[in-house]
Enzyme design. Structure first.
Site, PDB file in Angstrom:
ATOM      1  N   CYS A 179     -26.335 -38.388  -5.951  1.00 23.57           N
ATOM      2  CA  CYS A 179     -27.598 -38.359  -5.196  1.00 23.57           C
ATOM      3  C   CYS A 179     -28.392 -37.085  -5.489  1.00 23.57           C
ATOM      4  CB  CYS A 179     -27.326 -38.572  -3.699  1.00 23.57           C
ATOM      5  SG  CYS A 179     -28.795 -39.150  -2.830  1.00 23.57           S
ATOM      6  N   HIS A 187     -24.145 -43.636  -3.821  1.00 19.71           N
ATOM      7  CA  HIS A 187     -23.001 -42.945  -3.206  1.00 19.71           C
ATOM      8  C   HIS A 187     -21.697 -43.733  -3.328  1.00 19.71           C
ATOM      9  CE1 HIS A 187     -24.960 -39.578  -1.128  1.00 19.71           C
ATOM     10  NE2 HIS A 187     -26.019 -40.367  -1.105  1.00 19.71           N
ATOM     11  N   GLU A 192     -18.776 -42.694  -2.732  1.00 21.75           N
ATOM     12  CA  GLU A 192     -17.784 -42.247  -1.736  1.00 21.75           C
ATOM     13  C   GLU A 192     -17.972 -42.888  -0.370  1.00 21.75           C
ATOM     14  OE1 GLU A 192     -20.388 -40.595  -2.647  1.00 21.75           O
ATOM     15  OE2 GLU A 192     -21.312 -39.908  -0.782  1.00 21.75           O
TER      16      GLU A 192
END
Ligand SMILES: *[C@@H]1O[C@H](CO)[C@@H](O)[C@H](O)[C@H]1NC(C)=O
Ligand SMILES: *[C@@H]1O[C@H](CO)[C@@H](O)[C@H](O)[C@H]1NC(C)=O
Ligand SMILES: *[C@@H]1O[C@H](CO)[C@@H](O)[C@H](O)[C@H]1NC(C)=O
Length: 304
Positions: free
Chosen positions: A121, A231, A233
């Site tokens: 990001c 993202h 994660e």
């Protein structure tokens, strides 16, 4: 007998030299905008869990530290993650620390020392600034949307997706499994126009906000440098936004991205000078706290 012994020893040396099964990865802290007494930086716990789930240990890399400390850490760890968040990509404590690790990783590769680096990001946007010394970003309408991967012709030949199961690739292309939470993006046309960026980064996926086609996954041609505007994660470890998917394919997306990067870290042989020094630096010395009621994170680690 002695020949056998030599071969045996050589094999042992080679097999242990090819792979580091005890990788330690640094995660750069991010500017904390809600001041908590004198604490001013944080690391979202999801990044830590993401790497731990794939077999790495984590070291926090704090902001505003002297260059010497960053160099010592660089020579001790096996990879580096520049996370998302809110900070200037041109001038901030976050940018300064990222830039130091980026330059060390580039210099290392030129000497034959493999050190993988990843931007997510804001960290991804910062990769373009550090590479081209220009901000080529455009405003995109992508604050909190899940999108499918739009893979490119370069995906097949990429290092990143080489080990992905075919079914997962199909799911990633057809289901909205990648979470975007950004106001800026690198237009695909700007990537093509900028010679430095075009020659440095292979574009592995793109996305569109309906108006602008932007670059969403890259890997460097000649360096172990990777990035996602999205993202990886969050799917497995963040629950506060209703749009984050937790389907089996969404969780596998988190896992295979982490597995890829940790395997890259297993190619690095940096290590701490002593076990004691390693123990002192590991994330295990810190406890996460709940994100505040307005935070997008379940848990964060807070630093000075
Ligand atoms: C930050 O605050 C804590 C306690 O509130 C204190 O122990 C610590 O010394 C402070 N650190 C700095 C750098 O001021
Ligand atoms: C931005 O995207 C959302 C859907 O994600 C849409 O509802 C909205 O109209 C878009 N805004 C603009 C200005 O295009
Ligand atoms: C990707 O490959 C297809 C089929 O070979 C080709 O038609 C298309 O033009 C290529 N796209 C790009 C952007 O190179």
């Amino acid at each position: 007998m002695s020949l056998f012994f030599c071969i045996y020893v050589t094999c042992l040396l080679f097999s242990s030299a090819r792979r580091n099964d005890v990788p330690v990865i640094g995660i750069l802290a991010q500017e904390l905008h809600v001041q908590r007494s004198n604490r001013s930086a944080y690391i979202a716990a999801s990044y830590v869990k993401f790497l731990e789930a794939a077999g790495a240990r984590v070291v926090p890399v704090r902001l505003s530290r002297p260059l010497e400390e960053y160099k010592r850490l660089f020579n001790s760890i096996n990879g580096f993650i520049i996370p998302g968040g809110r900070a200037s990509v041109v001038s901030s404590r976050f940018q300064r620390a990222a830039q130091i690790f980026y330059e060390l990783a580039i210099e290392a590769k030129k000497r034959g020392d493999y050190f993988p680096l990843w931007g997510t990001c804001l960290g991804f946007e910062l990769l373009f600034y550090m590479t081209s010394e220009k901000t080529e970003l455009s405003l995109t309408n992508t604050s909190g949307v899940m999108l499918p991967m739009s893979f490119t012709n370069e995906t097949k030949g990429s290092r990143m997706f080489r080990g992905f199961p075919t079914q997962l690739m199909e799911d990633m292309a057809s289901e909205s499994l990648t979470g975007h939470s950004h106001k800026w993006g690198l237009k695909l046309s700007n990537h093509k126009k900028n010679k430095v960026l075009k020659n440095f980064f292979k574009v592995i996926s793109t996305n569109t906000d309906g108006r602008i086609e932007f670059v969403s996954t890259v890997e460097a041609y000649d360096y172990p440098i990777y990035g996602t505007q999205w993202h990886p994660e969050k799917n497995a470890f963040e629950w506060r936004k209703p749009y984050i998917p937790h389907s089996p394919s969404a969780i596998k997306t988190s896992f295979y991205m982490a597995d890829f990067f940790v395997n890259e870290a297993r190619k690095s042989f940096h290590r701490f000078r002593s076990e004691e020094e390693e123990r002192r630096e590991l994330m295990y010395n810190y406890n996460p706290v709940h994100g505040s009621s307005t935070s997008p994170f379940e848990q964060i680690y807070i630093f000075g």
